[in-house]
Design a protein around this motif. Structure first.
Motif, PDB file in Angstrom:
ATOM      1  N   GLY A 370       0.708  -1.132  -0.115  1.00 33.91           N
ATOM      2  CA  GLY A 370      -0.254  -0.041  -0.008  1.00 33.91           C
ATOM      3  C   GLY A 370       0.648   1.166   0.163  1.00 33.91           C
ATOM      4  N   ASP A 371       0.202   2.334  -0.355  1.00 40.02           N
ATOM      5  CA  ASP A 371       0.688   3.752  -0.604  1.00 40.02           C
ATOM      6  C   ASP A 371       1.937   3.623  -1.095  1.00 40.02           C
ATOM      7  OD1 ASP A 371       0.200   6.349  -0.099  1.00 40.02           O
ATOM      8  OD2 ASP A 371       0.585   6.519   2.022  1.00 40.02           O
ATOM      9  N   THR A 372       2.014   2.966  -2.329  1.00 35.16           N
ATOM     10  CA  THR A 372       3.304   2.659  -3.322  1.00 35.16           C
ATOM     11  C   THR A 372       3.099   3.402  -4.557  1.00 35.16           C
ATOM     12  OG1 THR A 372       3.836   0.628  -1.860  1.00 35.16           O
ATOM     13  CG2 THR A 372       4.537   0.821  -4.339  1.00 35.16           C
ATOM     14  N   THR A 373       4.187   3.787  -5.026  1.00 34.77           N
ATOM     15  CA  THR A 373       4.535   4.408  -6.291  1.00 34.77           C
ATOM     16  C   THR A 373       5.634   3.443  -7.000  1.00 34.77           C
ATOM     17  OG1 THR A 373       3.807   6.547  -5.813  1.00 34.77           O
ATOM     18  CG2 THR A 373       5.051   6.312  -7.980  1.00 34.77           C
ATOM     19  N   ALA A 374       5.044   2.950  -8.237  1.00 42.32           N
ATOM     20  CA  ALA A 374       6.182   2.241  -9.127  1.00 42.32           C
ATOM     21  C   ALA A 374       5.855   2.857 -10.651  1.00 42.32           C
ATOM     22  CB  ALA A 374       5.668   0.847  -8.960  1.00 42.32           C
ATOM     23  N   ARG A 375       7.099   3.632 -11.055  1.00 39.99           N
ATOM     24  CA  ARG A 375       7.102   4.255 -12.135  1.00 39.99           C
ATOM     25  C   ARG A 375       8.678   4.080 -12.833  1.00 39.99           C
ATOM     26  NH1 ARG A 375       7.305  10.207  -9.104  1.00 39.99           N
ATOM     27  NH2 ARG A 375       9.416  10.183  -8.336  1.00 39.99           N
ATOM     28  N   GLY A 376       8.546   4.256 -14.008  1.00 41.80           N
ATOM     29  CA  GLY A 376       9.867   4.184 -14.741  1.00 41.80           C
ATOM     30  C   GLY A 376      10.564   2.989 -14.720  1.00 41.80           C
ATOM     31  N   ASN A 377       9.878   1.898 -14.685  1.00 44.57           N
ATOM     32  CA  ASN A 377      10.545   0.621 -14.526  1.00 44.57           C
ATOM     33  C   ASN A 377      10.454  -0.167 -15.949  1.00 44.57           C
ATOM     34  OD1 ASN A 377      11.126   0.616 -11.487  1.00 44.57           O
ATOM     35  ND2 ASN A 377       8.866   0.740 -11.541  1.00 44.57           N
ATOM     36  N   THR A 378      11.454  -0.982 -16.157  1.00 38.88           N
ATOM     37  CA  THR A 378      11.555  -1.728 -17.302  1.00 38.88           C
ATOM     38  C   THR A 378      11.554  -3.236 -16.808  1.00 38.88           C
ATOM     39  OG1 THR A 378      12.705  -0.070 -18.652  1.00 38.88           O
ATOM     40  CG2 THR A 378      12.617  -2.443 -19.369  1.00 38.88           C
ATOM     41  N   ILE A 379      10.689  -4.146 -17.455  1.00 36.55           N
ATOM     42  CA  ILE A 379      10.637  -5.637 -16.827  1.00 36.55           C
ATOM     43  C   ILE A 379      10.747  -6.601 -18.115  1.00 36.55           C
ATOM     44  CG2 ILE A 379       8.750  -7.376 -15.973  1.00 36.55           C
ATOM     45  CD1 ILE A 379       7.667  -4.741 -14.435  1.00 36.55           C
ATOM     46  N   TRP A 380      11.428  -7.436 -17.618  1.00 36.79           N
ATOM     47  CA  TRP A 380      11.493  -8.722 -18.654  1.00 36.79           C
ATOM     48  C   TRP A 380      11.347  -9.877 -17.968  1.00 36.79           C
ATOM     49  CZ3 TRP A 380      15.760  -9.079 -22.971  1.00 36.79           C
ATOM     50  CH2 TRP A 380      15.747 -10.271 -23.652  1.00 36.79           C
ATOM     51  N   GLN A 381       9.900 -10.453 -18.366  1.00 30.35           N
ATOM     52  CA  GLN A 381       9.361 -11.473 -17.290  1.00 30.35           C
ATOM     53  C   GLN A 381       9.636 -12.979 -18.075  1.00 30.35           C
ATOM     54  OE1 GLN A 381       7.602 -10.969 -14.382  1.00 30.35           O
ATOM     55  NE2 GLN A 381       7.722 -13.115 -14.056  1.00 30.35           N
ATOM     56  N   LEU A 382      10.285 -13.782 -17.087  1.00 29.41           N
ATOM     57  CA  LEU A 382      10.609 -15.055 -17.634  1.00 29.41           C
ATOM     58  C   LEU A 382       9.029 -15.948 -17.357  1.00 29.41           C
ATOM     59  CD1 LEU A 382      14.119 -15.737 -16.308  1.00 29.41           C
ATOM     60  CD2 LEU A 382      13.590 -15.064 -18.565  1.00 29.41           C
ATOM     61  N   GLU A 383       9.194 -17.221 -17.634  1.00 31.99           N
ATOM     62  CA  GLU A 383       7.794 -17.829 -17.803  1.00 31.99           C
ATOM     63  C   GLU A 383       6.999 -18.161 -16.602  1.00 31.99           C
ATOM     64  OE1 GLU A 383      11.291 -20.772 -16.925  1.00 31.99           O
ATOM     65  OE2 GLU A 383      11.319 -19.060 -18.044  1.00 31.99           O
ATOM     66  N   ASN A 384       7.725 -17.819 -15.553  1.00 36.31           N
ATOM     67  CA  ASN A 384       6.709 -17.871 -14.266  1.00 36.31           C
ATOM     68  C   ASN A 384       6.336 -16.130 -13.703  1.00 36.31           C
ATOM     69  OD1 ASN A 384       5.348 -19.453 -12.210  1.00 36.31           O
ATOM     70  ND2 ASN A 384       6.906 -18.937 -10.788  1.00 36.31           N
ATOM     71  N   GLY A 385       5.238 -16.315 -12.688  1.00 35.59           N
ATOM     72  CA  GLY A 385       5.304 -15.144 -12.063  1.00 35.59           C
ATOM     73  C   GLY A 385       4.385 -14.069 -13.078  1.00 35.59           C
ATOM     74  N   ALA A 386       4.450 -12.936 -12.528  1.00 40.33           N
ATOM     75  CA  ALA A 386       3.812 -11.766 -13.287  1.00 40.33           C
ATOM     76  C   ALA A 386       4.542 -10.453 -13.031  1.00 40.33           C
ATOM     77  CB  ALA A 386       2.315 -11.252 -12.693  1.00 40.33           C
ATOM     78  N   PRO A 387       4.653  -9.650 -14.172  1.00 40.42           N
ATOM     79  CA  PRO A 387       5.186  -8.268 -14.258  1.00 40.42           C
ATOM     80  C   PRO A 387       4.703  -7.418 -13.126  1.00 40.42           C
ATOM     81  CG  PRO A 387       4.911  -9.021 -16.466  1.00 40.42           C
ATOM     82  CD  PRO A 387       4.231  -9.873 -15.544  1.00 40.42           C
ATOM     83  N   PHE A 388       3.501  -7.599 -12.918  1.00 42.05           N
ATOM     84  CA  PHE A 388       2.956  -6.963 -11.785  1.00 42.05           C
ATOM     85  C   PHE A 388       2.007  -7.707 -10.950  1.00 42.05           C
ATOM     86  CE2 PHE A 388       3.367  -3.660 -15.408  1.00 42.05           C
ATOM     87  CZ  PHE A 388       4.303  -2.942 -14.761  1.00 42.05           C
ATOM     88  N   MET A 389       2.335  -7.955  -9.790  1.00 41.31           N
ATOM     89  CA  MET A 389       1.700  -8.807  -9.044  1.00 41.31           C
ATOM     90  C   MET A 389       0.705  -8.192  -7.835  1.00 41.31           C
ATOM     91  SD  MET A 389       0.796 -12.064  -8.747  1.00 41.31           S
ATOM     92  CE  MET A 389       0.163 -13.160  -8.003  1.00 41.31           C
ATOM     93  N   ILE A 390      -0.459  -8.509  -7.809  1.00 35.24           N
ATOM     94  CA  ILE A 390      -1.516  -7.629  -6.899  1.00 35.24           C
ATOM     95  C   ILE A 390      -1.657  -8.508  -5.670  1.00 35.24           C
ATOM     96  CG2 ILE A 390      -3.634  -6.816  -6.538  1.00 35.24           C
ATOM     97  CD1 ILE A 390      -3.907  -6.224  -9.666  1.00 35.24           C
ATOM     98  N   SER A 391      -1.895  -9.733  -5.501  1.00 32.44           N
ATOM     99  CA  SER A 391      -1.939 -10.620  -4.640  1.00 32.44           C
ATOM    100  C   SER A 391      -1.890 -12.070  -4.701  1.00 32.44           C
ATOM    101  CB  SER A 391      -3.218 -10.120  -3.923  1.00 32.44           C
ATOM    102  OG  SER A 391      -3.461 -11.046  -2.795  1.00 32.44           O
ATOM    103  N   TRP A 392      -1.192 -12.645  -3.869  1.00 27.36           N
ATOM    104  CA  TRP A 392      -1.268 -14.166  -3.382  1.00 27.36           C
ATOM    105  C   TRP A 392      -2.389 -13.972  -1.928  1.00 27.36           C
ATOM    106  CZ3 TRP A 392      -0.445 -18.485  -5.668  1.00 27.36           C
ATOM    107  CH2 TRP A 392       0.411 -18.552  -6.833  1.00 27.36           C
ATOM    108  N   ASN A 393      -1.825 -14.197  -1.106  1.00 32.40           N
ATOM    109  CA  ASN A 393      -2.733 -14.411   0.247  1.00 32.40           C
ATOM    110  C   ASN A 393      -2.552 -13.279   1.224  1.00 32.40           C
ATOM    111  OD1 ASN A 393      -2.968 -16.716  -1.105  1.00 32.40           O
ATOM    112  ND2 ASN A 393      -2.192 -18.117   0.375  1.00 32.40           N
ATOM    113  N   ILE A 394      -3.005 -12.114   0.661  1.00 31.53           N
ATOM    114  CA  ILE A 394      -2.878 -10.952   1.779  1.00 31.53           C
ATOM    115  C   ILE A 394      -3.937 -10.920   2.852  1.00 31.53           C
ATOM    116  CG2 ILE A 394      -2.732  -8.383   1.676  1.00 31.53           C
ATOM    117  CD1 ILE A 394      -0.644  -9.370   0.079  1.00 31.53           C
TER     118      ILE A 394
END
Length: 543
Positions: A370-394
């Motif tokens: 929370g209360d987070t800013t993510a800006r100007g980032n560059t992402i190279w995602q491999l075969e698992n996971g997500a570039p932007f992960m919102i939740s697993w078990n919060i």
């Protein structure tokens, strides 16, 4: 026409064909559909002021937090990270580690005034070789102000041209022989790719980390500074992070180590242009690697005022940067790692994640606290996971995230069904709310854009129950590719919904979405409410 001129023209045409994100339709008339609980569908025609008001509220709130983070960072020893305006032209290269072989795939030079200077090229090997389709990754790193001409030569024959990602950097290349040449006037974390090998999987990626000049460099004689000079340092795991400490990796330092805080810490700076490697912790086994620590591991959320800046992290078997302090800045960090369990970065409540490069196999950027800013980032995602992960078990109720002006240059999803660029697998009891994703550009991904669900997973605790996700805005999302999997929006049941989820000016598969059919969405009418899919009518979203 000379070959050099041909590739200048080609690069210019590619950039010209990309949709512009400069003209936004925020507050302008829209057209689309709203999908409500029970299956009701209503037409959207005109403004959607309630959504624009939420977006403006998120922007205002996170801007104030970014100012608070800056005020906290200003109290840190060696906490400055931004070069002053008018910094004179300069160029700094860094030595390679002694006795460490340079990449056999690429070489690089940089030039500002005078002749070309060699820039050392590192290489790391793929580690999860049963699923990694890439074989290795090479990179070079330097710092500059003004302008610099970069030349990257591919050792293998067969290249017919080159390009630089992200496209938003507007880097125009020329190509001759096996060398890609381009001039930079701004810092950036870039991928140099040689035609025809520009689509997933690229077997031998080449990255250029063009850093801004270092500022506020720590003193090696300061007793509160742990200073790693150029060279190889084998310090191992469990290295303590303590309050008031500065950890500095000079350019050319190669540190095999992992740093951990065993309780709450405050006023910590971790910075430099060196490399931190976690290869020494890698067991070679996916399950065993899950027990390894993060390379920067601050798990106590009572921690406060943390800066991680400039360092390159490689071969982490688990977390690269877990920094759960309040008032955290993660700036211009580079991560490259291979295992399913290796996440890129996560900050605590009140965090700024800015201008980083993340190449990860698990989640690249976790948006959990929370209360987070993510800006100007560059992402190279491999075969698992997500570039932007919102939740697993919060199990808490985080809110207010502003994620904007980011590039996903590759996503190598190809076999894990629930993969997506934007992903929630929420099996926790928390209610997550107020997410604004704005100006996100996706270049080379073909699996799925959105997988947003409340659903059980193997870590679900039935004693805690389920939560909800609400007030999420995806705005000005441009994906320059075609997706094969449908987008999913699905809650758990009638009492645990995805609510007020908005897709505004989302472009993919050659269309701008204005209903479930155009966006290839599966929206569950029993577990969702107020799902809006709409586009502007002023032409700012390409149709």
């Amino acid at each position: 026409m000379p070959l050099r001129s041909v590739y200048l023209i080609v690069a210019a045409l590619v950039l010209a064909l990309l949709p512009s994100t400069a003209a936004h339709a925020n507050g302008a008339p829209y057209t689309g559909k709203q999908y409500d609980y029970g299956g009701a569908i209503t037409q959207i025609s005109g403004s959607v002021q309630t959504v624009d008001d939420v977006a403006d509220s998120i922007k205002t709130s996170t801007a104030a937090t970014v100012n608070q983070i800056a005020a906290q960072r200003a109290t840190l020893p060696y906490g400055d990270i931004y070069p002053a305006a008018g910094t004179p032209a300069q160029l700094t290269t860094y030595p390679g580690p002694p006795a460490m072989a340079a990449s056999n795939q690429y070489s690089a030079t940089v030039q500002q005034s005078g002749g070309q200077i060699s820039s050392y090229v590192y290489k790391i090997l793929a580690r999860k070789t049963d699923t990694n389709r890439e074989l290795d990754t090479s990179w070079t790193s330097f710092s500059f102000a003004g302008s610099v001409t970069v030349r990257v030569t591919r050792n293998a024959p067969g290249a017919t041209g080159c390009l630089v990602r992200p496209y938003s950097a507007n880097v125009v290349t020329s190509f001759s022989g096996s060398t890609c040449t381009f001039t930079l006037t701004e810092p950036g974390n870039l991928s140099v790719e040689f035609l025809p090998d520009i689509h997933n999987p690229i077997l031998h990626p080449m990255l250029v980390f063009a850093n801004p000049p270092e500022v506020d460099v720590p003193s090696a004689s300061d007793p509160n500074v742990r200073y790693f000079a150029p060279g190889i340092h084998n310090v191992g795991a469990g290295q303590p992070i303590t309050s008031g400490q500065t950890i500095y990796l000079a350019g050319g330092a190669f540190v095999s180590g992992a740093f951990i805080a065993t309780g709450p810490v405050s006023n910590v700076t971790i910075k430099g242009r060196g490399v931190m490697s976690g290869l020494f912790m890698d067991t070679g086994n996916q399950d065993l690697n899950k027990d390894q620590p993060g390379m920067i591991d601050i798990a106590d959320q009572g921690s406060t005022n943390l800066l991680v800046e400039g360092i390159t992290f490689v071969d982490a078997p688990r977390f690269n940067v877990r920094a759960l302090a309040q008032y955290t800045t993660i700036h211009n960090v580079k991560t490259m790692s291979w295992w399913y369990s290796t996440d890129g970065m996560v900050g605590g409540n009140k965090s700024l994640l800015e201008n980083n490069f993340v190449k990860s196999n698990d989640d690249s950027i976790k948006l959990f606290w929370g209360d987070t800013t993510a800006r100007g980032n560059t992402i190279w995602q491999l075969e698992n996971g997500a570039p932007f992960m919102i939740s697993w078990n919060i199990h808490v109720n985080p809110q207010t995230f502003n994620v904007y002006d980011n590039d996903v240059i590759h996503a190598e999803h190809y076999q894990i069904e629930k993969s997506g660029i934007f992903r929630a697998l929420h099996a926790g009891s928390g209610t997550l709310s107020r997410y604004l994703f704005d100006d996100i550009r996706v270049e080379n991904a073909t699996w799925r854009l959105f997988y947003l669900a409340i659903e059980d997973n193997k870590w679900y605790d039935p004693a805690l129950g389920h939560g909800e996700i609400e007030q999420v805005i995806f705005r000005n999302i441009y994906a320059h590719t075609t997706y094969t999997k449908p987008n999913l929006v699905q809650g758990y049941d009638a009492n645990h919904k995805l609510r007020n989820i908005n897709f505004q000016n989302v472009y993919a598969n050659g269309v701008c979405f204005n209903n479930v059919q155009a966006g290839n969405f599966t929206v569950d009418p029993v577990t969702t409410n107020a799902i809006r899919i709409y586009r502007s009518t002023d032409g700012s979203c390409r149709t």
